[in-house]
Design a protein around this motif. Sequence first.
Motif, PDB file in Angstrom:
ATOM      1  N   ALA A   1       1.042  -1.219  -0.062  1.00  0.00           N
ATOM      2  CA  ALA A   1      -0.040   0.007   0.117  1.00  0.00           C
ATOM      3  C   ALA A   1       0.817   1.054   0.049  1.00  0.00           C
ATOM      4  CB  ALA A   1      -0.983  -0.047   1.084  1.00  0.00           C
ATOM      5  N   VAL A   2       1.997   1.202   0.857  1.00  0.00           N
ATOM      6  CA  VAL A   2       3.012   2.378   0.740  1.00  0.00           C
ATOM      7  C   VAL A   2       3.454   2.499  -0.567  1.00  0.00           C
ATOM      8  CG1 VAL A   2       4.949   3.390   1.917  1.00  0.00           C
ATOM      9  CG2 VAL A   2       3.375   2.103   3.285  1.00  0.00           C
ATOM     10  N   LEU A   3       3.870   1.301  -1.198  1.00  0.00           N
ATOM     11  CA  LEU A   3       4.770   1.534  -2.449  1.00  0.00           C
ATOM     12  C   LEU A   3       3.921   2.138  -3.469  1.00  0.00           C
ATOM     13  CD1 LEU A   3       6.864  -1.643  -2.547  1.00  0.00           C
ATOM     14  CD2 LEU A   3       7.355   0.624  -1.996  1.00  0.00           C
ATOM     15  N   ALA A   4       2.385   1.596  -3.379  1.00  0.00           N
ATOM     16  CA  ALA A   4       1.301   2.125  -4.415  1.00  0.00           C
ATOM     17  C   ALA A   4       1.189   3.561  -4.199  1.00  0.00           C
ATOM     18  CB  ALA A   4       0.130   1.299  -4.254  1.00  0.00           C
TER      19      ALA A   4
ATOM     20  N   ALA B   1      -8.233  18.031  -4.553  1.00  0.00           N
ATOM     21  CA  ALA B   1      -7.181  17.096  -5.109  1.00  0.00           C
ATOM     22  C   ALA B   1      -6.304  16.869  -4.016  1.00  0.00           C
ATOM     23  CB  ALA B   1      -6.739  17.237  -6.304  1.00  0.00           C
ATOM     24  N   VAL B   2      -5.722  17.814  -3.179  1.00  0.00           N
ATOM     25  CA  VAL B   2      -4.705  17.737  -2.215  1.00  0.00           C
ATOM     26  C   VAL B   2      -5.204  16.970  -1.070  1.00  0.00           C
ATOM     27  CG1 VAL B   2      -3.452  19.151  -0.376  1.00  0.00           C
ATOM     28  CG2 VAL B   2      -3.474  19.939  -2.839  1.00  0.00           C
ATOM     29  N   LEU B   3      -6.624  17.149  -0.776  1.00  0.00           N
ATOM     30  CA  LEU B   3      -7.462  16.500   0.202  1.00  0.00           C
ATOM     31  C   LEU B   3      -7.285  14.903  -0.346  1.00  0.00           C
ATOM     32  CD1 LEU B   3     -10.024  18.945   1.186  1.00  0.00           C
ATOM     33  CD2 LEU B   3      -8.086  18.272   2.732  1.00  0.00           C
ATOM     34  N   LYS B   4      -7.572  14.687  -1.298  1.00  0.00           N
ATOM     35  CA  LYS B   4      -7.473  13.131  -1.808  1.00  0.00           C
ATOM     36  C   LYS B   4      -6.267  12.456  -1.803  1.00  0.00           C
ATOM     37  CE  LYS B   4      -9.222  10.522  -5.909  1.00  0.00           C
ATOM     38  NZ  LYS B   4      -9.732  10.522  -7.263  1.00  0.00           N
ATOM     39  N   HIS B   5      -5.186  13.398  -2.397  1.00  0.00           N
ATOM     40  CA  HIS B   5      -3.964  12.673  -1.847  1.00  0.00           C
ATOM     41  C   HIS B   5      -3.590  12.487  -0.737  1.00  0.00           C
ATOM     42  CE1 HIS B   5      -2.846  12.489  -6.311  1.00  0.00           C
ATOM     43  NE2 HIS B   5      -3.222  13.704  -6.292  1.00  0.00           N
ATOM     44  N   LEU B   6      -3.842  13.420   0.352  1.00  0.00           N
ATOM     45  CA  LEU B   6      -3.623  13.384   1.809  1.00  0.00           C
ATOM     46  C   LEU B   6      -4.425  12.303   2.338  1.00  0.00           C
ATOM     47  CD1 LEU B   6      -3.497  17.235   2.782  1.00  0.00           C
ATOM     48  CD2 LEU B   6      -1.650  15.538   2.821  1.00  0.00           C
ATOM     49  N   GLY B   7      -5.590  11.955   1.940  1.00  0.00           N
ATOM     50  CA  GLY B   7      -6.228  10.845   2.399  1.00  0.00           C
ATOM     51  C   GLY B   7      -5.399   9.569   1.974  1.00  0.00           C
ATOM     52  N   VAL B   8      -5.149   9.473   0.894  1.00  0.00           N
ATOM     53  CA  VAL B   8      -4.191   8.254   0.624  1.00  0.00           C
ATOM     54  C   VAL B   8      -3.018   7.988   1.484  1.00  0.00           C
ATOM     55  CG1 VAL B   8      -2.695   6.993  -1.245  1.00  0.00           C
ATOM     56  CG2 VAL B   8      -4.888   8.365  -1.785  1.00  0.00           C
ATOM     57  N   LEU B   9      -2.158   9.309   1.683  1.00  0.00           N
ATOM     58  CA  LEU B   9      -0.894   9.227   2.391  1.00  0.00           C
ATOM     59  C   LEU B   9      -1.316   8.899   4.077  1.00  0.00           C
ATOM     60  CD1 LEU B   9       0.688  12.457   0.871  1.00  0.00           C
ATOM     61  CD2 LEU B   9       1.334   9.920   0.411  1.00  0.00           C
ATOM     62  N   GLU B  10      -2.409   9.424   4.323  1.00  0.00           N
ATOM     63  CA  GLU B  10      -2.885   9.189   5.821  1.00  0.00           C
ATOM     64  C   GLU B  10      -3.285   7.825   5.835  1.00  0.00           C
ATOM     65  OE1 GLU B  10      -5.072  12.108   8.384  1.00  0.00           O
ATOM     66  OE2 GLU B  10      -6.032  12.579   6.346  1.00  0.00           O
ATOM     67  N   ARG B  11      -3.938   7.143   5.075  1.00  0.00           N
ATOM     68  CA  ARG B  11      -4.394   5.727   5.280  1.00  0.00           C
ATOM     69  C   ARG B  11      -3.175   4.680   4.939  1.00  0.00           C
ATOM     70  NH1 ARG B  11      -8.414   7.468   2.062  1.00  0.00           N
ATOM     71  NH2 ARG B  11      -7.445   6.891   0.031  1.00  0.00           N
ATOM     72  N   THR B  12      -2.029   5.214   4.498  1.00  0.00           N
ATOM     73  CA  THR B  12      -0.640   4.154   4.609  1.00  0.00           C
ATOM     74  C   THR B  12       0.193   4.879   5.613  1.00  0.00           C
ATOM     75  OG1 THR B  12      -0.006   6.011   2.851  1.00  0.00           O
ATOM     76  CG2 THR B  12      -1.231   3.715   2.230  1.00  0.00           C
TER      77      THR B  12
ATOM     78  N   LEU C   1       1.839   7.415   5.991  1.00  0.00           N
ATOM     79  CA  LEU C   1       3.032   8.208   5.543  1.00  0.00           C
ATOM     80  C   LEU C   1       2.943   9.706   6.057  1.00  0.00           C
ATOM     81  CD1 LEU C   1       3.270   6.864   1.898  1.00  0.00           C
ATOM     82  CD2 LEU C   1       4.832   6.702   3.829  1.00  0.00           C
ATOM     83  N   VAL C   2       1.550  10.133   6.140  1.00  0.00           N
ATOM     84  CA  VAL C   2       1.520  11.434   6.881  1.00  0.00           C
ATOM     85  C   VAL C   2       0.520  11.414   8.104  1.00  0.00           C
ATOM     86  CG1 VAL C   2       1.958  12.616   4.763  1.00  0.00           C
ATOM     87  CG2 VAL C   2      -0.366  12.491   5.252  1.00  0.00           C
ATOM     88  N   ARG C   3       0.713  12.270   8.959  1.00  0.00           N
ATOM     89  CA  ARG C   3      -0.293  12.370  10.221  1.00  0.00           C
ATOM     90  C   ARG C   3      -0.686  13.702  10.211  1.00  0.00           C
ATOM     91  NH1 ARG C   3       4.616  10.937  13.512  1.00  0.00           N
ATOM     92  NH2 ARG C   3       5.955  12.941  13.348  1.00  0.00           N
ATOM     93  N   ARG C   4      -1.985  13.977  10.841  1.00  0.00           N
ATOM     94  CA  ARG C   4      -2.650  15.155  10.913  1.00  0.00           C
ATOM     95  C   ARG C   4      -2.393  15.636  12.213  1.00  0.00           C
ATOM     96  NH1 ARG C   4      -8.243  15.817   9.253  1.00  0.00           N
ATOM     97  NH2 ARG C   4      -7.653  14.604   7.336  1.00  0.00           N
ATOM     98  N   ASN C   5      -2.344  16.961  12.483  1.00  0.00           N
ATOM     99  CA  ASN C   5      -2.396  17.539  13.447  1.00  0.00           C
ATOM    100  C   ASN C   5      -3.057  19.004  13.757  1.00  0.00           C
ATOM    101  OD1 ASN C   5      -1.515  18.350  16.449  1.00  0.00           O
ATOM    102  ND2 ASN C   5       0.014  19.420  15.772  1.00  0.00           N
ATOM    103  N   ARG C   6      -4.024  19.023  14.645  1.00  0.00           N
ATOM    104  CA  ARG C   6      -4.815  20.322  14.718  1.00  0.00           C
ATOM    105  C   ARG C   6      -4.073  21.329  15.351  1.00  0.00           C
ATOM    106  NH1 ARG C   6      -9.753  21.784  13.352  1.00  0.00           N
ATOM    107  NH2 ARG C   6     -10.486  19.913  12.953  1.00  0.00           N
ATOM    108  N   VAL C   7      -4.005  22.646  14.749  1.00  0.00           N
ATOM    109  CA  VAL C   7      -3.359  23.649  15.437  1.00  0.00           C
ATOM    110  C   VAL C   7      -4.491  24.734  15.430  1.00  0.00           C
ATOM    111  CG1 VAL C   7      -1.409  25.112  15.295  1.00  0.00           C
ATOM    112  CG2 VAL C   7      -1.085  23.096  14.570  1.00  0.00           C
ATOM    113  N   GLY C   8      -5.114  25.022  16.663  1.00  0.00           N
ATOM    114  CA  GLY C   8      -6.167  26.050  16.393  1.00  0.00           C
ATOM    115  C   GLY C   8      -7.376  25.342  15.527  1.00  0.00           C
ATOM    116  N   ARG C   9      -7.758  26.329  14.674  1.00  0.00           N
ATOM    117  CA  ARG C   9      -8.680  25.792  13.661  1.00  0.00           C
ATOM    118  C   ARG C   9      -8.093  25.174  12.281  1.00  0.00           C
ATOM    119  NH1 ARG C   9     -12.410  31.051  12.647  1.00  0.00           N
ATOM    120  NH2 ARG C   9     -12.462  29.875  10.674  1.00  0.00           N
ATOM    121  N   GLU C  10      -7.185  25.212  12.348  1.00  0.00           N
ATOM    122  CA  GLU C  10      -6.399  24.536  11.018  1.00  0.00           C
ATOM    123  C   GLU C  10      -5.831  23.249  11.162  1.00  0.00           C
ATOM    124  OE1 GLU C  10      -3.380  26.882   8.224  1.00  0.00           O
ATOM    125  OE2 GLU C  10      -2.268  26.337   9.848  1.00  0.00           O
ATOM    126  N   VAL C  11      -5.881  22.629  10.375  1.00  0.00           N
ATOM    127  CA  VAL C  11      -5.324  21.116  10.589  1.00  0.00           C
ATOM    128  C   VAL C  11      -4.117  21.151   9.484  1.00  0.00           C
ATOM    129  CG1 VAL C  11      -5.723  18.716   9.687  1.00  0.00           C
ATOM    130  CG2 VAL C  11      -7.539  20.098  10.617  1.00  0.00           C
TER     131      VAL C  11
END
Length: 111
Positions: A9-12, A46-57, A59-69
């Motif tokens: 999944a990561v390689l894909a 499109a960025v959000l779609k790609h970030l979803g793939v990276l999160e599911r694998t 490869l990236v993590r999200r962090n809430r900073v105030g109102r911003e992710v």
Amino acid sequence: MPSADPPTAVLAALADPTRWQMLALLADEARSASALSRALPISRAAVLKHLGVLERTDLVRRNRVGREVRFSVDPQRLSTTARWLSETAHAWDVRLAALQRLAEFPPSVEE
């Protein structure tokens, strides 16, 4: 020997050039989806779609900073994938070296 769980999944996920660009940008600093869309020639959707793939694998993590992710690279998953690739490459090197030895010095065949 390589582990039994190849990171397919990561390689894909890494096979897409846009995701490579995103990871390169996120390696420098954590960024929001809006900041990524300004830095890349794609829409925020499109960025959000790609970030979803990276999160599911993982490869990236999200962090809430105030109102911003903000999104950042998770180096653990990249390290695990790099280790798997290295182990797999080593296993193939051993196999190919054995094959080369056989090709150079074939066993004698007795009749």
